[in-house]
Design an enzyme around this catalytic site. Structure first.
Site, PDB file in Angstrom:
ATOM      1  N   GLY A   1       0.750  -1.268   0.018  1.00  0.00           N
ATOM      2  CA  GLY A   1       0.018   0.063   0.133  1.00  0.00           C
ATOM      3  C   GLY A   1       0.715   1.244   0.064  1.00  0.00           C
TER       4      GLY A   1
ATOM      5  CB  CYS B   1     -16.823   2.268 -29.206  1.00  0.00           C
ATOM      6  SG  CYS B   1     -16.053   1.985 -30.696  1.00  0.00           S
TER       7      CYS B   1
HETATM    8  N1  LLP Z   1      -1.069  -7.150  -0.256  1.00  0.00           N
HETATM    9  C1  LLP Z   1      -2.370  -7.304  -0.327  1.00  0.00           C
HETATM   10  C2  LLP Z   1      -2.961  -8.384   0.312  1.00  0.00           C
HETATM   11  C3  LLP Z   1      -3.293  -6.646  -1.522  1.00  0.00           C
HETATM   12  O1  LLP Z   1      -4.393  -6.798  -1.495  1.00  0.00           O
HETATM   13  C4  LLP Z   1      -2.342  -5.413  -2.212  1.00  0.00           C
HETATM   14  C5  LLP Z   1      -3.147  -4.702  -2.973  1.00  0.00           C
HETATM   15  C6  LLP Z   1      -1.005  -5.429  -2.004  1.00  0.00           C
HETATM   16  C7  LLP Z   1      -0.384  -6.293  -1.314  1.00  0.00           C
HETATM   17  C8  LLP Z   1      -0.366  -4.567  -3.011  1.00  0.00           C
HETATM   18  O2  LLP Z   1      -0.538  -3.268  -2.519  1.00  0.00           O
HETATM   19  P1  LLP Z   1       0.233  -1.995  -3.344  1.00  0.00           P
HETATM   20  O3  LLP Z   1       1.395  -1.893  -2.658  1.00  0.00           O
HETATM   21  O4  LLP Z   1       0.422  -2.172  -4.855  1.00  0.00           O
HETATM   22  O5  LLP Z   1      -0.527  -0.731  -3.086  1.00  0.00           O
HETATM   23  N2  LLP Z   1      -6.039  -1.981  -8.650  1.00  0.00           N
HETATM   24  C9  LLP Z   1      -5.762  -0.872  -8.004  1.00  0.00           C
HETATM   25  C10 LLP Z   1      -4.907  -1.415  -6.814  1.00  0.00           C
HETATM   26  C11 LLP Z   1      -5.598  -2.569  -5.750  1.00  0.00           C
HETATM   27  C12 LLP Z   1      -4.612  -3.004  -4.848  1.00  0.00           C
HETATM   28  C13 LLP Z   1      -5.417  -4.144  -4.222  1.00  0.00           C
HETATM   29  N3  LLP Z   1      -4.525  -4.827  -3.371  1.00  0.00           N
HETATM   30  C14 LLP Z   1      -5.200   0.439  -8.488  1.00  0.00           C
HETATM   31  O6  LLP Z   1      -4.703   0.328  -9.686  1.00  0.00           O
HETATM   32  O7  LLP Z   1      -4.790   1.476  -8.056  1.00  0.00           O
END
Ligand code: LLP
Length: 430
Positions: free
Chosen positions: A242, A355
């Site tokens: 995150g 589209c």
């Molecule tokens: N660990 C778990 C359990 C997660 O659910 C996620 C992301 C991460 C790690 C990695 O999070 P990051 O470091 O990438 O923020 N599609 C969305 C983001 C969805 C994230 C879901 N879980 C976007 O494009 O912003």
């Protein structure tokens, strides 16, 4: 102020030491390009931050941000572990010959086939989300005579939304065992009693694109409290991912050190207070490992001027290769690849070719004069770009290229029109 980028002697945008115009003509557009050194530096920054702390750690790259054989090989070469969420990502890890002991498996509805694949492939840690999964995993492991290491995913009641976090009695989430209602404590006892599974610790993930440390501190404290309340000494506390990145000037990300320097002492203090030994800390960064490394190159095409309203400059990709603007109102910086530093002369809205009116990649961005045939680069598309790409309108998915040290290589081939019809069957009525 624009995101930092590199140029060559001619003033053209370069990625990994290769001119964007060269990449576009060699591989075609739309094209995803990763500057591999930026990926390496991101992993190294987490390692360097942890190295200053008296704690055991593991950096587990969250594959969902960008999953491919080549990416997993880069992660492995930097000593990162891998967090996967599907049989497809496990299969990719196997093809990359990833050390499966270093793989963890998240997800709130793992199928039997996926759990069996995990057990068959010697995957290190299953991060169990719920009792339905816990029971099936235990049964499958016992049937195979295996003992599977697990963490339990808990919902700590901490939810971080970029610039603030909220602590509520009960967070409304589809993931994990709820802490407030006692589900987490019950699950720890259940997991400890079940055969075939070996409970090693707890996991939580509080959100994505986070710009402050306090949510992680609260999360660490909560996971320690739940463990202590259960008289459970965890070997591992996994705080999830995150960590936020910069897309535009609206975002002010913290360096890796800021997060690690805040959460490590918080974990140590909470353990000291509750009489626990400090466990190994795991994090699962996805976006912050690959986001800034990725560029999407497009060729400019048609243009529509709506007098007094807006100028739409269309490119040869769009929501199929980057759904984030349409889905999350995400914002991106855009550069004219041949002259990224030239003074802005027009305000353009970069539209895709799908589209759908919502197929807009960037609204009202300042650019030098853009002509049909020019290459445009959208920056920081490395996370959740390719991994969320779709085949909408039957546009094939672009190729992915890695660039490093002035050289480049395809790591995912471009789909062709023939690929798109490859799974189609004829139907003459039944
Ligand atoms: N660990 C778990 C359990 C997660 O659910 C996620 C992301 C991460 C790690 C990695 O999070 P990051 O470091 O990438 O923020 N599609 C969305 C983001 C969805 C994230 C879901 N879980 C976007 O494009 O912003």
């Amino acid at each position: 102020m624009m995101q930092a980028y590199t140029t060559n002697a001619a003033g053209e945008l370069t990625i990994g030491g290769v001119a964007a115009s060269t990449l576009a003509s060699q591989y075609g557009t739309p094209l995803y390009v990763y500057d591999v050194s930026v990926i390496r530096d991101a992993i190294r920054a987490y390692k360097a931050a942890f190295a200053t702390q008296p704690i055991d750690y593991s950096i587990s790259y969250a594959a969902k941000a960008f999953a491919s054989v080549a990416m997993f090989q880069v992660a492995a070469s930097e000593g990162a572990h891998l967090d996967v969420v599907s049989g497809g990502e496990i299969t990719t890890a196997l093809k990359a010959r990833f050390n499966m002991q270093n793989v963890s498996f998240n997800g709130n509805n793992k199928t039997d086939a996926e759990l069996e694949l995990a057990l068959d492939s010697g995957l290190g840690t299953v991060i169990v989300d719920n009792d339905y999964e816990l029971d099936r995993l235990s049964n499958l492991a016992v049937q195979r005579g295996q003992q599977q290491d697990i963490l339990l995913r808990v919902t700590p009641g901490v939810s971080a939304h970029t610039h603030e976090y909220i602590m509520t009695g009960q967070v409304d989430s589809k993931f994990g065992y709820d802490v407030e209602s006692g589900q987490a404590v019950a699950a720890i006892a259940k997991a400890q009693a079940l055969p075939g599974v070996n409970l090693r610790g707890l996991h939580a993930h509080i959100g994505s694109q986070i710009f402050e440390t306090s949510g992680f501190v609260a999360e660490a404290q909560k996971l320690v409290a739940v463990s202590a309340d259960s008289n459970f000494q965890p070997d591992i506390i996994d705080l999830g991912g995150g960590f936020g990145i910069r897309y535009t000037d609206d975002d002010q990300p913290l360096p890796a050190t800021a997060f690690i320097d805040a959460l490590t002492p918080a974990l140590q203090a909470a353990c000291a207070e509750r009489g626990l030994t400090v466990p190994t800390i795991w994090i699962e960064p996805g976006r912050s490992v690959v986001g800034a490394a990725g560029y999407t190159l497009y060729t400019a095409g048609s243009r529509k001027v709506v007098p007094g309203v807006r100028t739409y400059q269309t490119v040869d990709g769009g929501m199929g290769d980057n759904i984030r603007p349409a889905l999350y109102q995400a914002k991106y910086d855009v550069l004219l690849a041949k002259q990224p530093a030239a003074a802005p002369e027009e305000t353009l809205t970069i539209a895709g070719k799908c589209c759908e009116s919502g197929d807009i990649l960037a609204t009202d961005v300042q650019l030098p004069r853009v002509q049909a045939g020019d290459v445009l680069a959208v920056l920081s598309t490395g996370a959740y770009g390719y991994s969320m790409a779709s085949l909408y309108n039957r546009n094939p998915r672009p190729a992915v290229v890695f660039a490093e040290n002035g050289k480049s290589q395809t790591v995912i081939r471009r789909e062709t029109w023939a690929d798109l019809i490859d799974h189609d069957e004829e139907y003459a009525g039944l």
